[in-house]
Design a protein around this motif. Structure first.
Motif, PDB file in Angstrom:
ATOM      1  N   ALA A 181      -2.888   5.838  -4.336  1.00 34.25           N
ATOM      2  CA  ALA A 181      -0.765   5.366  -4.162  1.00 34.25           C
ATOM      3  C   ALA A 181      -1.221   4.277  -5.273  1.00 34.25           C
ATOM      4  CB  ALA A 181      -0.623   5.024  -2.309  1.00 34.25           C
ATOM      5  N   ARG A 182      -2.268   3.630  -5.267  1.00 30.29           N
ATOM      6  CA  ARG A 182      -2.898   3.128  -6.067  1.00 30.29           C
ATOM      7  C   ARG A 182      -2.437   3.308  -7.760  1.00 30.29           C
ATOM      8  NH1 ARG A 182      -7.449  -1.164  -6.650  1.00 30.29           N
ATOM      9  NH2 ARG A 182      -6.612  -2.760  -8.340  1.00 30.29           N
ATOM     10  N   THR A 222      -0.693  -0.340   8.212  1.00 33.90           N
ATOM     11  CA  THR A 222      -1.628  -0.131   6.796  1.00 33.90           C
ATOM     12  C   THR A 222      -2.950  -0.355   6.792  1.00 33.90           C
ATOM     13  OG1 THR A 222      -0.281  -2.032   5.559  1.00 33.90           O
ATOM     14  CG2 THR A 222       1.281   0.654   5.903  1.00 33.90           C
ATOM     15  N   TYR A 232       3.427  14.179  -6.700  1.00 31.55           N
ATOM     16  CA  TYR A 232       2.596  13.390  -7.460  1.00 31.55           C
ATOM     17  C   TYR A 232       2.147  13.513  -9.079  1.00 31.55           C
ATOM     18  CZ  TYR A 232       1.643  11.406  -2.890  1.00 31.55           C
ATOM     19  OH  TYR A 232       2.057  10.825  -1.526  1.00 31.55           O
ATOM     20  N   THR A 273       0.060  -1.494   0.028  1.00 32.76           N
ATOM     21  CA  THR A 273       0.491  -0.088   0.495  1.00 32.76           C
ATOM     22  C   THR A 273       0.780   1.353   0.099  1.00 32.76           C
ATOM     23  OG1 THR A 273       0.116  -0.054   2.127  1.00 32.76           O
ATOM     24  CG2 THR A 273      -1.584  -0.890   1.257  1.00 32.76           C
ATOM     25  N   THR A 274       2.105   1.331   0.079  1.00 31.28           N
ATOM     26  CA  THR A 274       2.916   2.022  -0.073  1.00 31.28           C
ATOM     27  C   THR A 274       3.881   2.582  -0.884  1.00 31.28           C
ATOM     28  OG1 THR A 274       4.085   1.571   1.677  1.00 31.28           O
ATOM     29  CG2 THR A 274       2.648   2.017   3.209  1.00 31.28           C
ATOM     30  N   PRO A 292       1.076   5.986  -8.325  1.00 30.97           N
ATOM     31  CA  PRO A 292       2.572   5.314  -7.761  1.00 30.97           C
ATOM     32  C   PRO A 292       4.596   6.212  -7.633  1.00 30.97           C
ATOM     33  CG  PRO A 292       2.299   3.988  -9.564  1.00 30.97           C
ATOM     34  CD  PRO A 292       1.309   5.470  -9.564  1.00 30.97           C
ATOM     35  N   LEU A 307       6.254   3.657  -3.644  1.00 29.86           N
ATOM     36  CA  LEU A 307       6.520   4.228  -4.810  1.00 29.86           C
ATOM     37  C   LEU A 307       7.691   5.166  -5.702  1.00 29.86           C
ATOM     38  CD1 LEU A 307       5.253   7.717  -2.256  1.00 29.86           C
ATOM     39  CD2 LEU A 307       3.744   6.554  -3.855  1.00 29.86           C
ATOM     40  N   ARG A 309      -1.334  10.998   3.902  1.00 25.44           N
ATOM     41  CA  ARG A 309      -0.254  11.367   2.989  1.00 25.44           C
ATOM     42  C   ARG A 309       0.190   9.572   1.897  1.00 25.44           C
ATOM     43  NH1 ARG A 309       3.004  14.821  -0.095  1.00 25.44           N
ATOM     44  NH2 ARG A 309       4.805  13.817  -1.685  1.00 25.44           N
ATOM     45  N   PRO A 310       0.112   9.219   1.125  1.00 27.67           N
ATOM     46  CA  PRO A 310      -0.292   8.336   0.184  1.00 27.67           C
ATOM     47  C   PRO A 310       1.293   7.690   0.085  1.00 27.67           C
ATOM     48  CG  PRO A 310      -1.339   9.429  -1.506  1.00 27.67           C
ATOM     49  CD  PRO A 310      -0.978  10.521   0.311  1.00 27.67           C
ATOM     50  N   GLY A 311       1.841   6.903   0.648  1.00 26.45           N
ATOM     51  CA  GLY A 311       3.511   6.541   0.868  1.00 26.45           C
ATOM     52  C   GLY A 311       4.166   5.883   2.183  1.00 26.45           C
TER      53      GLY A 311
END
Length: 621
Positions: A231-232, A220, A183, A111-112, A235, A114, A204-206
């Motif tokens: 995030a998905r 997570t 991003y 899930t993280t 990336p 990047l 924050r995504p990632g």
């Protein structure tokens, strides 16, 4: 097919690999220990598109271990490249070490994850850069702060126009700035990639589930769907990672070597700190190089200290690492680094091929000669002139009882450093003299290798009955090579005395004086047209004490009589020196038949291999 793996503290194994036989399912995996097994989503080209994994490392961001991240270095086909559908970019991928996956479709999925682009390019005119896009190898140079290692990347080009290699250096601050920045976003198939300017979900995504990120989430699995799905679908980071000085520290486009591996050792010298690069090639040679940045001109100077011929006559895809002691060999041919800076005898470079491990010393300063000028001109940060010899340089405080030291790595100014020392000493003054014979219309090499690879070699010739020397003009017949002056086809007018001079930092030294005499082709034909073996069936090249009658003469004396040289005595002395040594006599006792004329195939089989500068200290195992 395993490409790379990282085994940080805690027992988890992070790997980048293709999990299927056909090499289609590329993924970043985590396995072992008691935590959940994770992988990147299959068939999601936004995450990975035909990657080639190069290296992976666990690098902490801070003192909170829950915020530790694993970084993957790889190349892949770039979706955001608008100029070509087949463009290759180098990447840095990142995941949180404590990622536990998500819910529903993301169970046991990262899930993280990047990623961002790793740029290594040479700035050009009109803002057009020359890019080196394919990452060959990466090396992390550890510093006193384990959170901020220095990253060295070795790249090659994907261009069809030219072939070249570059080495770029990156700081972790630039890496973190990219992942903490905006991003990249694309609205649809017809849109361009652009900066994402709308609101970013929380957390924050990632980012990792840790106290430094607020501590609101402990895993997570509890992340909101909005943050996980963002995030998905996003990336890729918008800002790439750029190197120090915005340019490579080293560029190689001469086509002489294919560079494959890199290892780096940081050295304290008298005039500062230097990073010594050990670069492995695909033909068994390791280059020992330093680069010096000129801030005024914003340019890099490359200083090749040595070319070490470690493996010979085999194709080697080497993996090299700098090792100071107690090497531990890991199954995939990488090596562990242990630091022991105070014990210079334990500082070693280990080079591995598919079947051999070789050990080479970082330094052996006595190879630079016994004169102060030679030592300073070498510009090797490991070595300094101590008043008596060229020896290992120790920083202040490491060696209490050190002698007089002279070292200038940045400029190599021997005239200033060696004033009052053995500047024009016996070794530097002395010119080696040689006598060489060549057969007309054949090829020959006048060997001369400078003491340092930075020296410029100039050849002069003094013809017979002339007092003036003139510089040798090279052409299609006479070629200046690294090992000396090569005559592809000798002419009678080539006879004379040749002077090999080196020029370095205004210091001129005549390294070798070679007298070249030409044997006329007619004289050689006269001798070989005779049935020599029937005429002298038992002659040997050297008298074998009492086993040969006094009246018998060595074969080469009859050869000289056939040629009819006016300086017969001088040539005879030369042949005596070449053939009649104790070592030759021992060989003759073992195999007297080797002096008979051989067939062309036998002669070819006995040709000596090409001379290379061999490593100074190698122990194969």
């Amino acid at each position: 097919m395993l490409n790379d793996m990282c085994h940080p503290e805690g027992g988890e194994l992070f790997t980048g690999l293709y999990s299927d036989y056909w090499g289609r399912d590329a993924a970043v995996f985590r396995s072992m220990n008691r935590v959940a097994h994770l992988r990147t989503e299959p068939d999601n080209e936004r995450l990975l598109k035909e990657p080639k994994f190069v290296g992976s490392y666990m690098i902490p961001d801070n003192e909170d271990h829950d915020d530790n991240k694993v970084y993957f270095f790889f190349t892949e086909k770039a979706l955001e490249a608008e100029t070509s559908t087949h463009a290759i970019y180098s990447r840095v991928g990142r995941v949180c070490a404590n990622d536990m996956g998500g819910q529903r479709m993301l169970v046991n999925k990262w899930t993280t994850f990047l990623k961002t682009r790793l740029v290594c390019s040479v700035p050009g005119k009109n803002g057009i850069d020359t890019h080196f896009d394919e990452l060959e190898d990466v090396f992390l140079l550890q510093t006193r702060d384990n959170k901020n290692p220095v990253i060295f990347g070795l790249f090659n080009t994907t261009s069809n126009i030219f072939r070249g290699y570059a080495i770029c250096v990156y700081h972790m601050a630039s890496v973190r700035a990219s992942f903490n920045g905006p991003y990249a976003h694309k609205e649809g198939p017809e849109y361009h990639w652009a900066l994402y300017e709308r609101k970013v979900p929380y957390p924050r995504p990632g980012s990792c589930a840790s106290k430094v990120n607020g501590g609101l989430y402990t895993t997570t699995k509890d992340y909101p769907d909005e943050a996980v799905h963002f995030a998905r679908s996003h990336p890729l980071m918008y800002q790439p990672i750029r190197p120090v000085h915005k340019r490579p520290i080293l560029v190689k486009t001469d086509g002489k070597y294919n560079l494959k591996q890199i290892a780096v050792d940081r050295v304290e010298a008298e005039d500062g700190q230097y990073d010594v690069l050990f670069i492995g090639t695909d033909n068994g040679i390791v280059l020992k190089v330093i680069t010096i940045y000129n801030q005024e001109t914003e340019s890099m100077e490359e200083v090749i200290l040595e070319e070490l011929q470690v493996f010979k006559d085999i194709y080697v895809n080497q993996k090299i690492q700098t090792i100071n002691s107690n090497a531990e060999i890991i199954p995939n041919q990488t090596l562990q680094i242990n630091t022991n800076e105070e014990d210079s005898d334990q500082q070693q470079l280990y080079v591995g091929s598919e079947s051999v491990i070789a050990q080479v010393k970082f330094h052996q300063c006595d190879m630079y000669g016994t004169a102060c000028a030679d030592c300073c001109l070498a510009r090797d940060p490991y070595c300094a002139w101590d008043g008596i010899s060229c020896s290992r340089y120790y920083p202040t405080g490491v060696q209490a009882k050190r002698r007089f030291r002279r070292q200038d790595v940045r400029h190599g100014n021997a005239a200033q450093q060696c004033f009052g020392q053995q500047f024009i000493g016996e070794v530097l003054e002395k010119t080696e003299e040689r006598l060489v014979y060549g057969i007309e219309y054949n090829s020959t090499l006048l060997e001369c290798t400078p003491r340092t690879l930075q020296a410029k070699v100039i050849w002069f010739v003094q013809r017979a009955h002339e007092t003036k020397k003139e510089e040798v003009k090279t052409d299609d017949r006479i070629i200046k090579m690294d090992l000396g002056l090569l005559f592809l086809k000798l002419h009678r007018l080539d006879a004379g005395t040749y002077f090999c001079q080196t020029v370095e930092h205004s210091i001129v030294h005549t390294v070798r004086k070679i007298t070249l005499e030409i044997v006329e082709e007619e004289r050689v034909d006269e001798m070989f047209n005779k049935d020599y073996e029937e005429e002298i069936p038992h002659k040997m090249p050297c008298p074998m004490q009492s086993s040969i009658p006094q009246a018998s003469k060595p074969w080469y004396k009859e050869f000289l009589q056939l040629i009819g040289y006016s300086n017969f005595q001088r040539v005879e002395e030369y042949c005596e020196k070449v053939w009649c040594t104790d070592k030759r006599r021992k060989k003759l006792k073992m195999s007297p038949s080797k002096w008979k004329y051989a067939s062309p195939q036998e002669k070819k089989a006995r040709i000596r291999p090409e001379h290379y500068r061999l490593p100074r200290n190698i122990a194969d195992s």
